[in-house]
Design a protein around this motif. Structure first.
Motif, PDB file in Angstrom:
ATOM      1  N   LEU A  62      -5.806  -2.141 -38.288  1.00  0.00           N
ATOM      2  CA  LEU A  62      -5.921  -0.871 -39.078  1.00  0.00           C
ATOM      3  C   LEU A  62      -5.606   0.035 -38.330  1.00  0.00           C
ATOM      4  O   LEU A  62      -4.977   1.338 -38.528  1.00  0.00           O
ATOM      5  N   LEU A  63      -6.354   0.269 -37.119  1.00  0.00           N
ATOM      6  CA  LEU A  63      -6.325   1.279 -36.168  1.00  0.00           C
ATOM      7  C   LEU A  63      -4.967   1.591 -35.821  1.00  0.00           C
ATOM      8  O   LEU A  63      -4.446   2.823 -35.681  1.00  0.00           O
ATOM      9  N   THR A  66      -2.940   3.127 -38.454  1.00  0.00           N
ATOM     10  CA  THR A  66      -3.296   4.395 -38.722  1.00  0.00           C
ATOM     11  C   THR A  66      -2.753   5.439 -37.808  1.00  0.00           C
ATOM     12  O   THR A  66      -2.220   6.521 -37.897  1.00  0.00           O
ATOM     13  N   GLU A  67      -3.061   5.121 -36.405  1.00  0.00           N
ATOM     14  CA  GLU A  67      -2.219   5.786 -35.409  1.00  0.00           C
ATOM     15  C   GLU A  67      -0.794   6.140 -35.335  1.00  0.00           C
ATOM     16  O   GLU A  67      -0.410   6.999 -34.767  1.00  0.00           O
ATOM     17  N   PRO A  71      -0.681   3.864 -42.556  1.00  0.00           N
ATOM     18  CA  PRO A  71      -1.812   2.827 -42.663  1.00  0.00           C
ATOM     19  C   PRO A  71      -1.814   1.922 -43.918  1.00  0.00           C
ATOM     20  O   PRO A  71      -2.413   0.725 -43.782  1.00  0.00           O
ATOM     21  N   GLU A  72      -0.624   1.929 -44.558  1.00  0.00           N
ATOM     22  CA  GLU A  72      -0.497   1.117 -45.567  1.00  0.00           C
ATOM     23  C   GLU A  72       0.131  -0.310 -45.105  1.00  0.00           C
ATOM     24  O   GLU A  72       0.093  -1.378 -45.531  1.00  0.00           O
ATOM     25  N   GLY A  74      -1.534  -1.648 -42.514  1.00  0.00           N
ATOM     26  CA  GLY A  74      -2.623  -2.437 -41.577  1.00  0.00           C
ATOM     27  C   GLY A  74      -2.917  -3.831 -41.717  1.00  0.00           C
ATOM     28  O   GLY A  74      -2.838  -4.509 -40.634  1.00  0.00           O
TER      29      GLY A  74
END
Length: 241
Positions: A62-63, A66-67, A71-72, A74
């Motif tokens: 997930l990180l 996100t980075e 985020p979808e 993950g």
């Protein structure tokens, strides 16, 4: 740090982290993260490896997403991360310096367990390939009822399975996330690895560069006779720089 809380003491049980503590797999996680991100056209941001170290693999995925600003992705990135990691470990499972010797010595005087954020099959495969799995009575990993580190759940469960109170259990850890989990569980902690900075070291009783340091080897070598007289003398606490 109060090193003598470890060096003058015989624990009722010892719980080891796996990645970076027993097995030299952190480089595999780093490579797996890079491979997974590159599959999606991304490169890790500066400091990403440190932010990801010790996280449960699902949180790491997930990180990563996100980075990368996606985020979808993950769950999808988590799957790719784990696939790359497993392939790298299968190709090159390596124990950390001193890990084999410490585990073999410790198994003579205390029940042992592993508490890891990795999937059970990965932990057991790594330790089995290294010939260490037989020394551990229990392998505890997150599941529906046990939260991952930095929550204390894996350490509390491991101590319970070993029949020991957390305060009488030694945790051996290399990451800040894992050390937070052990500290929240109320255990004494031996930290291992390159000096991580004051924030992490403040949480442990003893920090060593590797498990083959002479003070660790000497401590393990003398624990069997000390086991016979546990509680016969008060623990001396000495603050070390």
């Amino acid at each position: 740090m109060t090193a003598q809380r470890i060096l003058s003491w015989t624990p009722a049980a010892i719980v080891f982290d796996c990645d970076g503590t027993l097995m030299d797999t952190e480089i595999h996680w780093q490579d797996a993260r890079i491979h997974a991100l590159r599959e999606y056209g991304f490169t890790p941001a500066p400091g990403f490896a440190e932010r990801a170290k010790g996280l449960h693999y699902s949180e790491c995925g997930l990180l990563m997403a996100t980075e990368a600003g996606r985020p979808e992705l993950g769950e999808e990135m988590t799957g790719r991360l784990l696939a790359h990691f497993r392939a790298l470990v299968d190709d090159n499972p390596v124990t950390m310096p001193g890990a084999r010797e410490l585990v073999e010595d410790a198994a003579r005087f205390a029940p042992l367990a592993v508490a890891s954020n990795c999937p059970r099959e990965v932990v057991e495969s790594c330790l089995g390939t290294a010939g260490l799995l037989r020394h551990f009575g229990h392998v505890v990993v997150p599941d529906g009822a046990i939260r991952p580190k930095p929550h204390p759940d894996v350490y509390l469960a491991a101590a319970r399975l070993c029949g020991a109170e957390p305060a009488e259990t030694l945790a051996v850890e290399d990451s800040h996330v894992g050390i937070q989990a052990a500290e929240r569980a109320g255990m004494r902690i031996m930290g291992v690895g390159p000096w991580p900075g004051d924030r992490t070291v403040a949480l442990v009783d003893l920090w060593v560069r590797s498990l083959d340091e002479p003070e660790v080897r000497g401590w393990a070598d003398t624990r069997v006779p000390a086991q016979l007289s546990r509680g016969s003398a008060p623990v001396q606490e000495i603050g070390l720089p």
